[in-house]
Design an enzyme around this catalytic site. Structure first.
Site, PDB file in Angstrom:
ATOM      1  N   GLU A 310       0.819  -1.214   0.000  1.00 16.53           N
ATOM      2  CA  GLU A 310       0.000   0.000   0.000  1.00 16.53           C
ATOM      3  C   GLU A 310       0.853   1.265   0.000  1.00 16.53           C
ATOM      4  O   GLU A 310       0.586   2.219   0.734  1.00 16.53           O
ATOM      5  CB  GLU A 310      -0.955   0.011   1.196  1.00 16.53           C
ATOM      6  CG  GLU A 310      -1.963  -1.112   1.159  1.00 16.53           C
ATOM      7  CD  GLU A 310      -2.993  -1.038   2.283  1.00 16.53           C
ATOM      8  OE1 GLU A 310      -4.172  -1.241   1.995  1.00 16.53           O
ATOM      9  OE2 GLU A 310      -2.616  -0.768   3.431  1.00 16.53           O
ATOM     10  N   ASP A 387      -8.643  -8.916   3.820  1.00 14.98           N
ATOM     11  CA  ASP A 387      -8.377  -7.817   4.753  1.00 14.98           C
ATOM     12  C   ASP A 387      -9.472  -7.709   5.799  1.00 14.98           C
ATOM     13  O   ASP A 387     -10.305  -6.808   5.719  1.00 14.98           O
ATOM     14  CB  ASP A 387      -8.246  -6.508   3.969  1.00 14.98           C
ATOM     15  CG  ASP A 387      -7.699  -5.385   4.850  1.00 14.98           C
ATOM     16  OD1 ASP A 387      -7.201  -5.678   5.948  1.00 14.98           O
ATOM     17  OD2 ASP A 387      -7.779  -4.223   4.426  1.00 14.98           O
ATOM     18  N   GLU A 415     -13.142  -2.243  11.468  1.00 10.04           N
ATOM     19  CA  GLU A 415     -13.102  -1.511  10.202  1.00 10.04           C
ATOM     20  C   GLU A 415     -14.216  -1.931   9.254  1.00 10.04           C
ATOM     21  O   GLU A 415     -14.799  -1.088   8.567  1.00 10.04           O
ATOM     22  CB  GLU A 415     -11.727  -1.743   9.544  1.00 10.04           C
ATOM     23  CG  GLU A 415     -11.574  -1.129   8.164  1.00 10.04           C
ATOM     24  CD  GLU A 415     -10.173  -1.353   7.583  1.00 10.04           C
ATOM     25  OE1 GLU A 415      -9.312  -1.921   8.286  1.00 10.04           O
ATOM     26  OE2 GLU A 415      -9.939  -0.945   6.432  1.00 10.04           O
TER      27      GLU A 415
END
Lengths: 711, 711
Positions: A310, A387, A415
């Site tokens: 990332e 993820d 998240e």
């Protein structure tokens, strides 16, 4: 005088009543509430703690243990017993073999038992000592005594007084804070970072001590203070001094401080001309930096590194491998007994994986490196290959790197599971992964050397953003200590410590916890669907998104729904990600009929009319799961409202408001996903299935500006 | 039984002792702590509140008043008296003329007195009512009763029980939150915004109610929820619903909600093709938007606008005046009785002022517009013409716009006075400005219709970032109610409410408060110096900065120090900013010998050897002031450490840690400024003046990454 006595008694009873029957609580005390016990429980506790005796001299850690016993007994009993030097009947005795010769006696069965408990284990035992009946908290080290004291207080708070012996199964039990130096928290939904870098090192928030207490009570023994998306400044002298001030506070509680290191730090600080891990100037810089850190923090734990993922810098920028990078850092900390945790969450900006299957990248990069890492490097692997989705199959690297110690990385912060507004107990998620059989002779848990949890802790008064999210911190800690513990046992214990041991509360609360994560899976991503959330903030449904730059940023990349069917074919005729698993698993999952329903669309692309075991078509089953998600959310709400008489007003209300919000969120997910999938499948809704409240365009137009969790 | 009584009493006494003699406090309760009173005080309070009687039916506001009395008396007295419907001897009676016929009697002197107290005033009085001796809290409205209840509780907490009557001198008493929608706070040093926009409107933090209580206790009657650097989203439906939820909570406490409006909102939301205030589509958009807001918030206060300043959009973008812009918005809210507060802090990206004197810009733009604003527009003027410096002369617009109602804008948060780490009581700063004689027949205070304070409130447990910063919120509220109140009276009252009425504490604490701001002026910007802080974060000394794009961003623009002298000549032979003041002031300040020393270098550029009244040269005087700043900071610290026996451990420690930090900061400012000015003046340090600890380059190299307060 009689009037005064009467008035005093009345006041006392009123205050006791208020405490016992629901004075408002704000959640700050977590599971260390130490509220007054009922009389029968008090008597049981009293019998074990007529006095408190520490064998031998005090240390900062025994000071912490004794202070906690005082705090706990003052709360549960009304007052703490005296500390005495001599053992008497009914004493609560804290001792190690070094502190108490009787325990060092090789003939003692306690000595034998202690020998099995290692540096951090403890035992609680009724025994006779120096002619007196005592309750013994014994361990080989002072940290073990602290853990034992917390365990005994837990028993006391629940009203049990059971004998116990316990030692951690994993050596490394860490929190990972994704906390930035400006106090924003990436994927944090509980306020700001608790680390007030600006105020440190002079100004030390009381929270740091309470954070240490909470973590030590679970056996968490390390914390990475800053975000894996790290900044160079964290390794400069002013920030090392700040981290050292935190380390000083955490040290008596057995918690080591670690830091996330940015791979290019020396280059960005203009102190080297490259960050190439094989360049001598770089190696020397890191060696000196490690020396500098250890001078301030003698027990510094080491570095956590996110590299070449990332957009973060890493060794691949210099055509070196992950092992080259990790080993260079490992060499710097090795003389100080430090470690390097190198993350396997690699997610390169460009790669052949994109067109194929992002789920395969980590395995392909790391599996070949097995055996090439230095002894003090651990590879830290997320629980699943994508993820932190509401459900993922376990990561194929578990069991695939036998020569490399692995850390599990779980995400405690939610998240992808509704932030801190939706109730989702992650104990069941963690358990599901840990108990997975890798078919390499080990469960996932058995492949691990340590466990890291991405913290859900912030400056909110209740730490976690919601009362129920405290259970996720708790469950993580408990499972890090013992990955074979069950989510339901942990849930029961947490419920009793958080809301009191009344079974009229603990039973329904435990049932709420245990059903909650599956409920979220059902209204978000049932049947193995994944990555269907909104762009960037990761909140709310957005299965329609198909226009982002990288193919694997788009939900359509993952669900692959079209007129004919839905799901990601990861079998041999698809991306063949299945090949990364042990052959037994690959074989079993190659066939949709032998693939667990809950992972069906993770591994298979199936026609809408595929016949499910329920007798429904896949289309009807999908709709039924969404409906169940909504129905179960309403059930969660109803179960909570039934608890109103038993919960203090403040916590009742705070949870209730969130359950209202969660119900809206569940309906939103259900309706948006059904509207979208119907637009793709072109299929009618079966009779009895309610149409979405709005047309698809309504859902597509929803925006969530200023959603929390950017960092 | 006897044993039980004994044990109960012991426990009670222990708990009382803990409360009376310093149980730890975290500051959340602010000045509404309601800790147990000493016996003599309790008797005085008891005599006035044997029962509580509300005349007439309850309302949300009287509910709030009664709940506060219960809370207060439970705390101070151990228990709250019964609420009764009938008046008896010793009753605490809450009544308005509408609620109690006796008060409506035109023959009653109370009626006459009430008639002078307006809609928000109250009186506290011992009187006879229906044949009974009562303590009367009387007002013309329920809000007056709430204010009266808080005033009575304040008296009770301090142990006074004085009669009183009070009415606010200013109609508008507002907080301005510079809080962004992502919960960052521009120039906030107390954590995140308390407004949790994401969680609203469903989830309502308990803090909102406590915020309302704290503000109502001071008479603050309005709050602007969002930053003057506003965003278009605040005026969209979801955020209006969120603001409405806050308004619902604040309403019973007499606090109206206002919003900062971004001038280009309709254009940026793509709902108009321009933001020109004279375009009909724009006017219609704002009219409809106002209607929409008032549908959700019937008592919405109105808009605060920062326009054509620091890059914000405004009417000048369309070649319209500030009055054109303000009047367009004013027309939209006028039918709903709303107002527009238009900020005079204009600070244009380009302008003739730059080369000349930024201090002159607001006056030059606004003075000519006097008389052109709509009746429901107020012009909001900062206390000084630069920007919330530790000391500024009052803004020349005060007294210069007789046809325009003016709001004062003070900054409660300490952007330029050491954040929340340095102790600086702003009561003296506010007082100094308010009491300034404009020489137009009025003091500054007398030119005002309202007062706004840029809040220092955040999510930190103690609200303000430090315990002493609570005093600044308190002083602002008290001065907004009565701008003629004195800073020292307010300091005494705050000290007694915050640390208890023991004079061994209140006297030194008050003395600390009263000396603190001048101390900061001395170690930062003595003798009228200003704007010498670091770029962007505004922390720490940076008098050397001379390379920023705009001349008036550079400290050197303001101090103009060179080999020959120092100071900004604003007389007729300089920028002539003095001309903007009344002739008497201009005349007096034209001569350095008749200019107050504390403003000397604000108005004059003087040679280093200029003879000061002290007999010292200017150079020596400047050094002496810096030394005094450091010495007085150490004195503050010493005075606090002497209070250790009288303050609970937690608050003592939290303040003490900040005073250590402040001492470092004072030394830093002193040393850096002396090092710099010496490098410019080339003058030696007189004997006895200590050289800076480091060379100038050391101070220039200091950086403050991740300083708080960005927003």
């Amino acid at each position: 005088m009689r009037f005064f006595v009467h008035a005093a008694l009345t006041a006392l009873l009123l205050s006791l009543a208020a405490t016992a029957f629901g004075a408002d609580e704000d959640g700050y005390d977590l599971w260390l509430r130490y509220r007054p016990l009922e009389r029968a429980s008090q008597q049981r506790v009293q019998a074990q703690a007529r006095s408190i005796v520490l064998a031998g001299a005090s240390s900062p850690t025994t000071d912490a243990a004794l202070a906690e016993l005082d705090k706990g007994l003052s709360g549960t009993m009304g007052r703490a017993p005296a500390h005495t030097a001599r053992i008497g009947d009914g004493a609560l005795l804290l001792a190690t073999p070094a502190r108490l010769p009787a325990l060092a006696d090789t003939a003692s069965p306690l000595r034998t038992e202690l020998a099995t408990l290692g540096d951090e284990g403890y035992l609680l035992r009724q025994t006779r000592m120096q002619g007196h009946q005592v309750t013994l908290i014994a361990a080989n080290t002072d940290i073990g005594l602290l853990y034992g004291a917390f365990a005994w207080l837990r028993e006391a708070a629940i009203g049990n007084m059971r004998a116990a012996s316990s030692a951690p199964k994993l050596q490394l039990r860490l929190l990972n804070h994704w906390d930035n130096l400006d106090r924003t928290v990436e994927r944090g939904y509980a306020g700001q970072s608790i680390w007030d870098w600006w105020a440190l090192p002079d100004i030390k928030d009381q929270r740091y001590t309470d954070y240490a207490r909470a973590n030590a009570s679970l056996g968490i023994n390390g914390t990475v203070l800053n975000n894996v998306n790290s900044k160079p400044e964290i390794l400069t002298a002013p920030f090392i001094a700040k981290a050292a001030a935190v380390a000083d506070i955490l040290r008596p509680y057995g918690i080591k401080v670690y830091l996330s290191a940015r791979f290019s730090t020396p280059l960005e600080l203009h102190e080297t001309s490259t960050a190439d891990p094989l360049a001598p100037e770089v190696q020397q810089w890191w060696n000196k930096k490690a020396d500098e850190i250890y001078k301030s923090i003698p027990d510094f734990g080491g570095f956590l590194v996110k590299a070449n993922s990332e957009g973060q810098p890493g060794p691949q920028d210099y055509h070196r491998t992950h092992a080259d990078g990790a080993n260079m850092l490992a060499a710097a900390v090795a003389p100080h007994k430090g470690i390097v945790m190198w993350r396997a969450f690699v997610y390169a900006p460009k790669g052949a994986h994109l067109a194929d299957d992002r789920a395969k990248q980590a395995y392909e990069e790391f599996k070949p490196l097995d055996g090439t890492f230095a002894a003090n490097v651990l590879v830290q692997v997320k629980n699943g290959a994508i993820d932190f989705q509401p459900r993922e199959p376990f990561h194929p690297l578990f069991g695939a790197m036998p020569k490399t110690p692995l850390m599990m990385e779980f995400q405690i912060t939610k998240e992808y599971l509704g932030y801190s507004t939706d109730l989702a107990y992650l104990g069941t998620l963690f358990e599901e992964t840990l108990d997975s059989d890798t078919r390499t002779g080990k469960t996932v848990a058995q492949t691990l050397s340590g466990m890291a949890g991405v913290a859900n802790i912030g400056s909110d008064r209740n730490w976690a953003g919601s009362h129920f999210d405290q259970a996720n911190w708790y469950a993580f800690g408990k499972l890090a200590w013992n990955p074979q513990a069950t989510a339901s046992d942990i849930a029961i214990e947490w419920a009793a410590l958080t809301f009191g041991p009344d079974q009229r509360v603990t039973t329904p609360v435990t049932e709420m916890l245990m059903m909650s994560r599956e409920t979220v899976v059902n209204y978000m991503t049932p049947l193995g669907l994944h990555h269907m959330m909104g762009t960037s903030h990761h909140f709310g449904p957005a299965p329609w998104v198909d226009n982002l730059e990288r193919p694997d940023w788009n939900p359509v990349y993952y669900h692959r729904a079209d007129r004919n069917g839905i799901g990601f074919n990861r079998t041999a005729i698809g991306s063949n990600a299945l090949e990364q698993y042990a052959p037994e698993i690959a074989r079993q999952y190659a066939d949709p009929h032998t693939t667990p329903q809950q992972l069906l669309l993770w591994f298979h692309h199936l026609p809408w009319d595929y016949a499910m075991p329920s007798g429904r078509t896949l289309w009807a089953e999908l709709l039924a799961r969404y409906d169940k998600g909504v129905a179960d959310t309403k059930l969660l709400h109803a179960r909570w409202t039934a608890l109103k008489p038993f919960i203090d007003t403040r916590r009742y209300t705070e949870v209730e408001q969130r359950l209202v919000r969660q119900t809206q969120n569940a309906i939103l997910w259900r309706d948006a996903c059904i509207a979208y999938f119907q637009s793709v499948s072109g299929l009618p809704l079966p009779p009895g299935v309610q149409a979405p409240a709005h047309p698809l365009e309504y859902y597509k137009a929803l925006r969530y500006p200023y959603a929390p969790g950017r960092g």
